[in-house]
Design a protein around this motif. Structure first.
Motif, short mmCIF file in Angstrom:
data_model
loop_
_atom_site.label_atom_id
_atom_site.label_comp_id
_atom_site.label_asym_id
_atom_site.label_seq_id
_atom_site.Cartn_x
_atom_site.Cartn_y
_atom_site.Cartn_z
N GLN A 1 -5.40 -6.88 -10.04
CA GLN A 1 -4.36 -6.05 -9.43
C GLN A 1 -4.90 -4.65 -9.17
OE1 GLN A 1 -1.04 -7.11 -8.78
NE2 GLN A 1 -1.98 -9.09 -9.21
N ALA A 2 -4.33 -3.99 -8.18
CA ALA A 2 -4.74 -2.61 -7.88
C ALA A 2 -3.47 -1.84 -7.53
CB ALA A 2 -5.73 -2.59 -6.73
N ASN A 3 -2.72 -1.52 -8.57
CA ASN A 3 -1.38 -0.96 -8.38
C ASN A 3 -1.35 0.56 -8.22
OD1 ASN A 3 -0.38 -3.52 -8.58
ND2 ASN A 3 0.12 -3.37 -10.75
N VAL A 4 -2.50 1.17 -8.10
CA VAL A 4 -2.55 2.63 -7.92
C VAL A 4 -3.79 2.93 -7.07
CG1 VAL A 4 -3.81 2.93 -10.11
CG2 VAL A 4 -2.53 4.85 -9.17
N LYS A 5 -3.71 4.01 -6.27
CA LYS A 5 -4.81 4.26 -5.34
C LYS A 5 -6.06 4.81 -6.04
CE LYS A 5 -1.92 5.09 -1.30
NZ LYS A 5 -1.33 6.14 -0.44
N LYS A 6 -5.84 5.66 -6.99
CA LYS A 6 -6.99 6.29 -7.65
C LYS A 6 -6.80 6.27 -9.17
CE LYS A 6 -9.27 10.23 -6.00
NZ LYS A 6 -9.39 11.67 -5.80
N ILE A 7 -7.87 5.95 -9.88
CA ILE A 7 -7.83 5.93 -11.35
C ILE A 7 -8.87 6.94 -11.86
CG2 ILE A 7 -8.28 4.55 -13.41
CD1 ILE A 7 -7.59 2.05 -11.68
N VAL A 8 -8.46 7.79 -12.77
CA VAL A 8 -9.42 8.72 -13.38
C VAL A 8 -9.39 8.52 -14.90
CG1 VAL A 8 -10.16 11.12 -13.66
CG2 VAL A 8 -8.99 10.42 -11.56
N PHE A 9 -10.53 8.12 -15.44
CA PHE A 9 -10.67 8.05 -16.90
C PHE A 9 -11.22 9.39 -17.36
CE2 PHE A 9 -10.98 3.53 -15.78
CZ PHE A 9 -10.18 2.94 -16.75
N GLU B 1 0.82 -1.22 0.00
CA GLU B 1 0.00 0.00 0.00
C GLU B 1 0.84 1.26 0.00
OE1 GLU B 1 -3.39 2.48 0.57
OE2 GLU B 1 -3.19 0.42 -0.09
N LEU B 2 1.89 1.29 0.82
CA LEU B 2 2.68 2.50 0.99
C LEU B 2 3.38 2.91 -0.31
CD1 LEU B 2 4.21 2.03 4.54
CD2 LEU B 2 2.46 3.67 3.83
N ALA B 3 3.72 1.91 -1.11
CA ALA B 3 4.48 2.19 -2.32
C ALA B 3 3.59 2.60 -3.49
CB ALA B 3 5.29 0.97 -2.70
N LEU B 4 2.29 2.55 -3.29
CA LEU B 4 1.40 2.79 -4.43
C LEU B 4 1.37 4.26 -4.83
CD1 LEU B 4 -1.73 0.65 -3.50
CD2 LEU B 4 0.10 0.09 -5.08
N PRO B 5 1.34 4.54 -6.12
CA PRO B 5 1.14 5.92 -6.56
C PRO B 5 -0.27 6.39 -6.19
CG PRO B 5 1.64 4.46 -8.40
CD PRO B 5 1.48 3.60 -7.22
N GLU B 6 -0.43 7.69 -6.06
CA GLU B 6 -1.71 8.24 -5.63
C GLU B 6 -2.77 8.14 -6.72
OE1 GLU B 6 -2.73 9.39 -2.69
OE2 GLU B 6 -0.79 8.85 -1.84
N ALA C 1 6.46 3.62 -11.59
CA ALA C 1 7.70 3.90 -10.85
C ALA C 1 7.35 4.32 -9.42
CB ALA C 1 8.46 5.03 -11.55
N ALA C 2 8.29 4.11 -8.52
CA ALA C 2 8.03 4.39 -7.10
C ALA C 2 7.64 5.85 -6.87
CB ALA C 2 9.26 4.03 -6.29
N ASP C 3 8.20 6.75 -7.68
CA ASP C 3 7.92 8.17 -7.45
C ASP C 3 6.86 8.72 -8.41
OD1 ASP C 3 9.38 7.89 -9.72
OD2 ASP C 3 10.72 9.59 -9.34
N VAL D 1 0.97 6.21 -25.50
CA VAL D 1 1.96 7.13 -24.95
C VAL D 1 1.64 7.33 -23.48
CG1 VAL D 1 2.99 9.42 -25.12
CG2 VAL D 1 2.11 8.31 -27.17
N ALA D 2 2.69 7.25 -22.66
CA ALA D 2 2.47 7.40 -21.22
C ALA D 2 3.57 8.24 -20.60
CB ALA D 2 2.43 6.03 -20.55
N ASP D 3 3.27 8.80 -19.47
CA ASP D 3 4.28 9.49 -18.67
C ASP D 3 5.43 8.50 -18.40
OD1 ASP D 3 4.40 11.90 -16.37
OD2 ASP D 3 5.41 10.03 -15.81
N SER D 4 6.64 9.00 -18.32
CA SER D 4 7.77 8.08 -18.16
C SER D 4 7.72 7.31 -16.84
CB SER D 4 9.09 8.86 -18.25
OG SER D 4 9.11 9.85 -17.26
#
Lengths: 557, 318
Positions: free
Chosen positions: A256-264, A63-68, A552-554, A528-531
């Motif tokens: 999988q739920a690798n990010v806390k919030k998803i916005v389409f 959880e702690l490592a997940l992007p917002e 990525a972690a950050d 295309v995605a953010d790096s």
């Protein structure tokens, strides 16, 4: 006085209209009863049976490592989020994030992985037993049982919008975790998987309590909860802390739920995808135009992910009785006159691959060896020889080429027109909108040459069936050829027993020789995605599954 | 005046009915099978036939038209969207405020900018002010609004980062779409105002006013402008109607879910209920706006007001 009053009245009306229009329009899901805490959900009780297909997945990221948050551009508004209605461009993009299914396939023609179903097996002639997990809960705390599964399938079948469900005779719950499924005929490869992965599973109680049948506020068992839907504009999902599936070995790709919030975010204008990426409004976009792609290719702030599209662009010949294109040499001459590599470079440089059949390596059963075999590579001299052998002379033939009215089809049609001109065949291009195209493509008087796109299901015979299956089109292929041998080979290759390398190759060699349709190329879908997006994961329909992507972690912190 | 309004309202009925029958017939006749569009390419002919039956597409023309008209007249119900499975009326009402917002702001901009430009041009005929105003008008009328929209996005969103490039999350999201959409209308408004003003300021009563020693500003505001406004109001009314029905390009570029986008989506997917209902809804809005324009005439032009008063008196004497 009256005039002043009118002016004031009109001014106030305009102001009110402006204010009312500008108010943020948000539909929030109804208050839901507290869902059971993760610890309350019953543990998985049984070990996987021999027939189960456990997925090789990793444990969810801490959880702690997940992007917002991650934002994804989608090309159309889903408009209706209900589970059992037909597909649309907008719905396809978000359904796998909203709903869970009995199973999923991790790639086209790939392995089936458990989702709500824990195991499935054939128990008799056209009869299957499906066992579901006993701890499936939706976000409102409703326990999803076998009765809910049977109800979901029966409701969807009755509505008739999910095509593979038409193969079902009956589906019923045996107990809380077991479902019996009877189908009309024995499935070919991938047939069962298609049925099991097509219908969203929801709680009957929650669905019936919903005032709009989950159209705007679905309650589902997936790892994300829809928290905000602004119709026509955006959908926001938040990661569920109480997701029922706690066993890492069953947290398959789409769980999988690798990010806390998803916005389409709905972006209807293609040119806006690039701008949205550059301004940081979205992190992932699949619809960046060919012209804009160059800006991202060597830009360190972005990463491009290149996927081969499922569609094969092909040229179909009119095979109706007495038509000049029933002549095999003429068809082959046309194929040799078309330079598919040059066409790729002209239409979508760097995002296009010449085809070697109708289908491509995305499909299960595709044989790599076809790529090293001859497949009508451009050879104008040979084309002219075959043209002469067909009994025709240059300038004698004029063909009508029917295509859809999108830009790429237009370019392809112009290239075909120019290249067949070299052979002495005049081509008149007729581009029509998709609804008209779908209507007239089965009319033998509507075209001589048809620029078509063929996709289909998971396996290589699926796009072949779309073109060649004579049981679907009143005893001819979709382009009016009659060929019993072709049909027999197709029946063999699409059966469970006959789907093997030898039969697949036998069909390919026969269709290549007869050339009722010529597979030209497949486009690539470039995302295309953010790096900070390290890996983009897509479902079998080519849609990004943001919860399963890797970051990525950050990223976005 | 009340009778006039009532008469105009009653006249709206045949207009809207005519539009309904026309658009229904067009959708009936154009090629494209909604059932095929809704189902996957793998659908069998039997499945397509079943879907057509379910959608009522096999019923005769008159039965379908009757059902559609009955729904509108008796229940104000435009039916459900086949593709989205949602009531069309609800969706139209959800989307209309966005389209109306854009249209109203655009009209506001056209009035605030276009009319002064036209006045400046007219009072400085063939002078520098005229040339500058008409250059701006020519510029606005020559450039397509989608190009202006993209340039505005590149400058204000990408370059400066001041305004959002798309979306509907608040007032600032409407600034760029409205500016882009207003440009051609500003130009039209300026040219129409100039032309009307030129005609009026050559009139005898303006010469008389000058002879009486009134200042140019007084003449302009009290005598010239009110008389020059009549054709301008017509242009405003027409412009409002056009803006309501024609914001689709701007809605598409800025991803604004308004009625235009809904209509185009309906046409592409052959969702007859969406297309028919959107067109009827817009026709209703347009006729209502034209009624307001006619009423505004009566308030602004004393001659029209007097005409009503005379008719009213005659009615009483009879």
């Amino acid at each position: 006085m009256k005039r002043k009053f009118l002016v004031v009245f009109l001014a106030l009306s305009m102001l009110l209209s402006v204010l009312s229009g500008c108010a943020k329009e948000v539909e929030k899901p109804v208050e839901e009863p507290a869902a059971p805490a993760a610890t309350e959900a019953p543990a998985v009780t049984e070990a996987p049976a021999a027939t189960e297909v456990p997925a090789a997945t990793e444990a969810p990221v801490e959880e702690l490592a997940l992007p917002e948050i991650v934002s994804i551009a989608i090309g159309a508004d889903p408009a209706d989020l209900a589970p059992f209605v037909g597909m649309s461009m907008g719905r396809i993009a978000v359904l796998k994030t909203i709903y869970e299914y009995l199973i999923e396939t991790d790639s086209m023609g790939g392995a089936a992985v458990p989702m709500i179903a824990k195991s499935w097996e054939k128990t008799g002639d056209k009869v299957y037993k499906i066992t579901i997990f006993d701890n499936v809960y939706d976000s409102a705390g409703n326990h999803i049982t076998a009765a809910d599964v049977a109800w979901s399938y029966n409701t969807a079948k009755e509505l008739g919008n999910l095509r593979p469900l038409g193969d079902i005779v009956s589906i019923s719950a045996v107990d809380d975790v077991t479902v019996n499924l009877e189908v009309k005929s024995n499935f070919g490869p991938g047939g069962l998987e298609k049925v099991l992965s097509e219908c969203p599973i929801v709680s009957q109680k929650a669905y019936e309590a919903s005032p709009d049948g989950f159209a705007t506020k679905p309650i589902t068992s997936g790892p994300y909860l829809l928290t905000e839907y602004v119709p026509g504009s955006s959908l926001t999902f938040e990661r569920r802390e109480d997701y029922w599936q706690t066993d890492p070995q069953y947290r398959t790709l789409f769980s999988q739920a690798n990010v806390k919030k998803i916005v389409f975010k709905v972006i209807t204008e293609a040119a806006q995808n690039a701008i949205a990426l550059e301004t940081g409004n979205v992190d992932i976009a699949a619809g960046v135009t060919q012209d804009d792609l160059a800006r991202f290719m060597n830009n360190p702030a972005f990463t491009t992910f290149n996927f081969l599209d499922n569609l094969t662009q092909n040229l179909q010949f009119n095979g109706s009785e007495g038509h000049p294109l029933t002549n095999k040499e003429l068809r082959q001459a046309i194929a040799y006159a078309i330079d598919t590599s040059a066409m790729c470079e002209a239409v979508a440089p760097g995002a296009c691959t010449p085809a070697h059949t109708i289908g491509n390596p995305n499909f299960g059963g595709y044989l790599k060896k076809w790529e090293s075999e001859p497949y009508y590579e451009y050879d104008l001299e040979k084309a002219k020889e075959l043209f002469a052998a067909s009994g025709h002379t240059p300038g004698e033939l004029t063909f009508k080429l029917l295509a859809q009215n999108d830009a790429r089809s237009g370019l392809m049609a112009q290239i075909i027109q120019a290249q067949l001109g070299e052979l002495g065949i005049a081509v008149e291009i007729s581009q029509v909108e998709s609804a008209v195209y779908n209507q007239i493509q089965y009319d033998p008087t509507a075209y001589d040459l048809l620029l078509a796109m063929s996709a289909g299901g998971d396996f290589i015979f699926s796009p072949w069936q779309l073109v060649y299956d004579q049981n679907r089109y009143n005893g001819t292929t979709s382009n009016f050829f009659k060929d019993d041998e072709l049909q027999s080979l197709l029946a063999t290759v699409s059966s469970l027993e006959g789907f093997n390398e030898a039969n697949v190759d036998a069909f390919q060699q026969y269709q290549k020789e007869q050339l009722y349709a010529y597979g030209m190329l497949s486009f690539n879908s470039i995302i295309v995605a953010d790096s900070g997006v390290l890996k983009v994961v897509r479902d079998t329909r080519g849609q990004v599954i943001p919860g399963a992507c890797e970051y990525a972690a950050d990223f976005n912190k | 005046m009340g009778r006039y309004i009532l008469k105009r309202l009653i006249w709206m009925i045949p207009v809207v009915l005519g539009v309904t029958i026309l658009v229904f017939s067009i959708m009936y006749l154009i090629p494209g099978d909604p059932a095929k569009m809704m189902l996957s390419p793998e659908a069998t002919p039997e499945e397509i036939a079943a879907k057509r039956e379910e959608l009522g597409l096999n019923e005769p023309y008159l039965v379908r038209l009757g059902k559609f008209l009955g729904g509108i007249v008796f229940r104000f119900d435009f039916g459900d969207s086949w593709v989205y499975n949602q009531p069309v009326t609800k969706e139209l009402l959800n989307r209309f405020p966005r389209t109306l917002t854009i249209a109203v702001i655009c009209i506001g901009l056209q009035i605030i900018i276009g009319i002064p430009l036209g006045i400046i041009a007219a009072v400085n005929q063939n002078g520098l002010g005229d040339r500058i105003s008409m250059f701006i008008a020519l510029f606005g009328i020559s450039l397509p609004n989608f190009w202006i929209a993209l340039m505005l996005i590149l400058f204000f969103s990408v370059k400066l980062g001041w305004l959002p490039p798309f979306g509907i999350d608040g007032f600032k999201y409407y600034i760029l779409p409205c500016i882009a959409n207003a440009f051609p209308g500003i130009a039209t408004q300026a040219r129409q105002t100039r032309s009307s003003m030129l005609e009026v300021i050559r009139s005898d009563y303006i010469t008389t006013a000058r002879a009486k020693g009134m200042s140019e500003l007084q003449i302009l505001l009290k005598h010239a402008l009110p008389n020059a406004l009549l054709p301008v109001i017509t242009i405003i009314g027409n412009g409002m109607g056009m803006l309501l029905a024609g914001t689709v390009v701007i809605e598409s570029i800025f991803s604004i879910p308004g009625i235009g986008m809904y209509l185009v989506g309906g046409i592409n997917s052959r969702d007859y209920n969406i297309v028919q209902s959107s067109v009827i809804f817009l026709a209703l809005a347009f006729t209502f706006i034209m009624l307001l324009v006619d009423l505004a005439y009566a308030f602004i032009d004393p001659r029209i007001k007097a005409q009503f008063a005379r008719k009213h008196k005659r009615g009483h004497h009879a």
